[in-house]
Design a protein around this motif. Structure first.
Motif, PDB file in Angstrom:
ATOM      1  N   VAL A 133       0.709  -1.071  -0.006  1.00 36.90           N
ATOM      2  CA  VAL A 133       0.145  -0.169   0.169  1.00 36.90           C
ATOM      3  C   VAL A 133       0.843   0.738  -0.128  1.00 36.90           C
ATOM      4  O   VAL A 133       1.552   1.330   0.508  1.00 36.90           O
ATOM      5  CB  VAL A 133      -0.950   0.179   1.379  1.00 36.90           C
ATOM      6  CG1 VAL A 133      -1.810   1.145   1.613  1.00 36.90           C
ATOM      7  CG2 VAL A 133      -1.833  -1.338   1.166  1.00 36.90           C
ATOM      8  N   GLN A 134       0.618   1.867  -0.622  1.00 39.39           N
ATOM      9  CA  GLN A 134       1.388   3.304  -1.085  1.00 39.39           C
ATOM     10  C   GLN A 134       0.693   4.311  -0.458  1.00 39.39           C
ATOM     11  O   GLN A 134      -0.896   4.515  -0.576  1.00 39.39           O
ATOM     12  CB  GLN A 134       1.999   3.664  -1.858  1.00 39.39           C
ATOM     13  CG  GLN A 134       2.773   5.557  -2.532  1.00 39.39           C
ATOM     14  CD  GLN A 134       2.548   5.453  -3.741  1.00 39.39           C
ATOM     15  OE1 GLN A 134       2.729   4.899  -5.697  1.00 39.39           O
ATOM     16  NE2 GLN A 134       2.971   7.044  -4.384  1.00 39.39           N
ATOM     17  N   THR A 135       0.590   5.595   0.582  1.00 40.60           N
ATOM     18  CA  THR A 135      -0.056   5.778   1.550  1.00 40.60           C
ATOM     19  C   THR A 135       0.202   7.084   1.280  1.00 40.60           C
ATOM     20  O   THR A 135      -0.713   7.783   1.515  1.00 40.60           O
ATOM     21  CB  THR A 135      -0.011   5.957   2.951  1.00 40.60           C
ATOM     22  OG1 THR A 135       1.538   5.449   3.179  1.00 40.60           O
ATOM     23  CG2 THR A 135      -0.429   4.093   3.341  1.00 40.60           C
ATOM     24  N   SER A 137       2.487  10.380  -1.344  1.00 35.15           N
ATOM     25  CA  SER A 137       3.530  10.654  -2.111  1.00 35.15           C
ATOM     26  C   SER A 137       3.981  12.465  -1.886  1.00 35.15           C
ATOM     27  O   SER A 137       3.112  12.880  -1.245  1.00 35.15           O
ATOM     28  CB  SER A 137       3.177  10.285  -3.763  1.00 35.15           C
ATOM     29  OG  SER A 137       2.266  11.008  -4.296  1.00 35.15           O
ATOM     30  N   GLN A 143      -3.394   9.175   0.093  1.00 38.70           N
ATOM     31  CA  GLN A 143      -3.776   8.860  -0.752  1.00 38.70           C
ATOM     32  C   GLN A 143      -3.485   7.280   0.068  1.00 38.70           C
ATOM     33  O   GLN A 143      -2.655   7.375   0.535  1.00 38.70           O
ATOM     34  CB  GLN A 143      -3.332   9.147  -2.112  1.00 38.70           C
ATOM     35  CG  GLN A 143      -1.454   8.736  -2.176  1.00 38.70           C
ATOM     36  CD  GLN A 143      -1.082   8.297  -3.465  1.00 38.70           C
ATOM     37  OE1 GLN A 143      -1.540   8.927  -4.247  1.00 38.70           O
ATOM     38  NE2 GLN A 143       0.557   9.212  -3.853  1.00 38.70           N
ATOM     39  N   VAL A 144      -4.031   6.297  -0.898  1.00 38.45           N
ATOM     40  CA  VAL A 144      -4.366   4.758  -0.934  1.00 38.45           C
ATOM     41  C   VAL A 144      -4.218   4.041  -1.709  1.00 38.45           C
ATOM     42  O   VAL A 144      -4.796   4.512  -2.923  1.00 38.45           O
ATOM     43  CB  VAL A 144      -5.339   4.712   0.048  1.00 38.45           C
ATOM     44  CG1 VAL A 144      -4.724   2.914   0.674  1.00 38.45           C
ATOM     45  CG2 VAL A 144      -5.395   4.672   1.488  1.00 38.45           C
ATOM     46  N   ILE A 145      -2.830   3.926  -2.096  1.00 38.53           N
ATOM     47  CA  ILE A 145      -3.185   2.833  -3.453  1.00 38.53           C
ATOM     48  C   ILE A 145      -2.663   1.462  -3.523  1.00 38.53           C
ATOM     49  O   ILE A 145      -1.394   1.360  -2.713  1.00 38.53           O
ATOM     50  CB  ILE A 145      -1.909   3.314  -4.302  1.00 38.53           C
ATOM     51  CG1 ILE A 145      -2.052   5.053  -4.538  1.00 38.53           C
ATOM     52  CG2 ILE A 145      -1.603   2.710  -5.910  1.00 38.53           C
ATOM     53  CD1 ILE A 145      -1.166   5.887  -5.330  1.00 38.53           C
ATOM     54  N   PRO A 146      -3.413   0.872  -3.290  1.00 39.14           N
ATOM     55  CA  PRO A 146      -3.541  -0.916  -2.760  1.00 39.14           C
ATOM     56  C   PRO A 146      -2.573  -1.397  -4.536  1.00 39.14           C
ATOM     57  O   PRO A 146      -3.126  -1.587  -5.544  1.00 39.14           O
ATOM     58  CB  PRO A 146      -4.749  -1.473  -2.285  1.00 39.14           C
ATOM     59  CG  PRO A 146      -5.843  -0.323  -3.548  1.00 39.14           C
ATOM     60  CD  PRO A 146      -4.855   0.562  -3.388  1.00 39.14           C
ATOM     61  N   LEU A 147      -2.040  -3.027  -3.755  1.00 34.17           N
ATOM     62  CA  LEU A 147      -1.031  -3.444  -4.966  1.00 34.17           C
ATOM     63  C   LEU A 147      -0.757  -4.611  -4.160  1.00 34.17           C
ATOM     64  O   LEU A 147      -0.170  -4.552  -3.230  1.00 34.17           O
ATOM     65  CB  LEU A 147       0.152  -2.560  -5.200  1.00 34.17           C
ATOM     66  CG  LEU A 147       0.309  -1.358  -6.139  1.00 34.17           C
ATOM     67  CD1 LEU A 147       1.350  -0.656  -6.573  1.00 34.17           C
ATOM     68  CD2 LEU A 147      -0.838  -2.121  -7.252  1.00 34.17           C
ATOM     69  N   THR A 170      -0.514  -6.149  -9.853  1.00 28.84           N
ATOM     70  CA  THR A 170      -1.911  -5.519 -10.158  1.00 28.84           C
ATOM     71  C   THR A 170      -2.718  -4.898  -9.339  1.00 28.84           C
ATOM     72  O   THR A 170      -1.995  -5.311  -8.282  1.00 28.84           O
ATOM     73  CB  THR A 170      -2.403  -7.007 -10.745  1.00 28.84           C
ATOM     74  OG1 THR A 170      -3.777  -6.705 -11.434  1.00 28.84           O
ATOM     75  CG2 THR A 170      -2.572  -8.061  -9.564  1.00 28.84           C
ATOM     76  N   ASP A 171      -3.385  -4.490  -9.031  1.00 29.89           N
ATOM     77  CA  ASP A 171      -4.338  -3.814  -8.235  1.00 29.89           C
ATOM     78  C   ASP A 171      -6.265  -5.231  -7.672  1.00 29.89           C
ATOM     79  O   ASP A 171      -5.761  -5.608  -8.947  1.00 29.89           O
ATOM     80  CB  ASP A 171      -4.969  -2.189  -8.696  1.00 29.89           C
ATOM     81  CG  ASP A 171      -5.605  -2.542 -10.389  1.00 29.89           C
ATOM     82  OD1 ASP A 171      -7.138  -3.080  -9.426  1.00 29.89           O
ATOM     83  OD2 ASP A 171      -5.147  -2.352 -11.084  1.00 29.89           O
ATOM     84  N   THR A 173      -8.991  -4.679  -8.032  1.00 28.11           N
ATOM     85  CA  THR A 173      -9.667  -4.633  -8.868  1.00 28.11           C
ATOM     86  C   THR A 173      -9.488  -5.784 -10.572  1.00 28.11           C
ATOM     87  O   THR A 173     -10.148  -6.645 -10.967  1.00 28.11           O
ATOM     88  CB  THR A 173     -10.630  -2.890  -9.432  1.00 28.11           C
ATOM     89  OG1 THR A 173     -10.262  -2.157  -8.200  1.00 28.11           O
ATOM     90  CG2 THR A 173     -10.931  -2.814 -10.958  1.00 28.11           C
TER      91      THR A 173
END
Length: 202
Positions: A133-135, A137, A143-147, A170-171, A173
């Motif tokens: 998870v990128q929380t 930048s 932000q929250v970008i789960p991978l 991948t994400d 989804t």
């Protein structure tokens, strides 16, 4: 050697033992068409009406005859073994001669096709995954970008001990979409048609 058929396959072939030689000849033509072009439902409907049977009976009998041809080619039966196997199923000598002609005409072509189909693919060995998870930048502090990171291990088809590692990311989804697609493919692989093809080429 005598060819041993599985019960459902034998049931489909036994319908043909009760038909007249001209009708069996017609089924041989349908089997040849099946091998070259696939099933022809329109022709099967006409045959079902002519013989006063259900459409599935015609379809199963054609596929049964095709499977008989595939099995005999797979086991490389000689002319005598083929004759004995067919007679043991209940075909008369006259009908056996019709089937033997079909076998002799298509034997080399079907054998070559089976060799082409029997290619080997890499096999699944193991899979490791990690949730990232990128929380934040520099541009976006909140932000929250789960991978999901995947390490897929597969074995080579030549039975060598070497294992290949495939790295994927991948994400959630896309991962959910891939899961749904794989589930659909798994369900399709369990269908009756796919099972018949798998039995024929194993």
């Amino acid at each position: 050697m005598l060819l041993t058929l599985k019960p459902d396959h034998k049931k489909h072939v036994l319908f043909l033992t009760k038909q007249s030689p001209p009708v069996l000849q017609d089924f041989c033509k349908l089997a040849l068409d099946y091998l070259q072009k696939g099933p022809n439902v329109k022709v099967y409907n006409a045959a079902a009406q002519k013989l006063n049977v259900e459409l599935d009976m015609i379809k199963n009998s054609v596929e049964g005859l095709v499977n008989l041809l595939l099995e005999t080619c797979k086991h490389k039966l000689n002319a005598e073994d083929f004759r004995d196997s067919v007679i043991a199923l209940g075909f008369t000598e006259e009908k056996e001669a019709i089937l033997s002609k079909l076998y002799n005409v298509k034997k080399d072509e079907v054998t070559d096709a089976l060799k082409e189909i029997g290619f080997k693919q890499a096999k699944y060995h193991d899979m490791e995954w990690r949730f990232e998870v990128q929380t934040a930048s520099r541009c976006l502090l909140k932000q929250v970008i789960p991978l999901v990171a995947l390490n897929l291990s597969v074995k080579n088809p030549d039975d060598s001990p070497e294992i290949e590692h495939i790295l994927l990311q991948t994400d959630p989804t896309n991962l959910l979409h891939m899961t749904q697609q794989l589930e659909e493919a798994l369900q399709e692989s369990r269908s009756q048609h796919i099972r018949r093809i798998s039995k024929a080429i194993k």
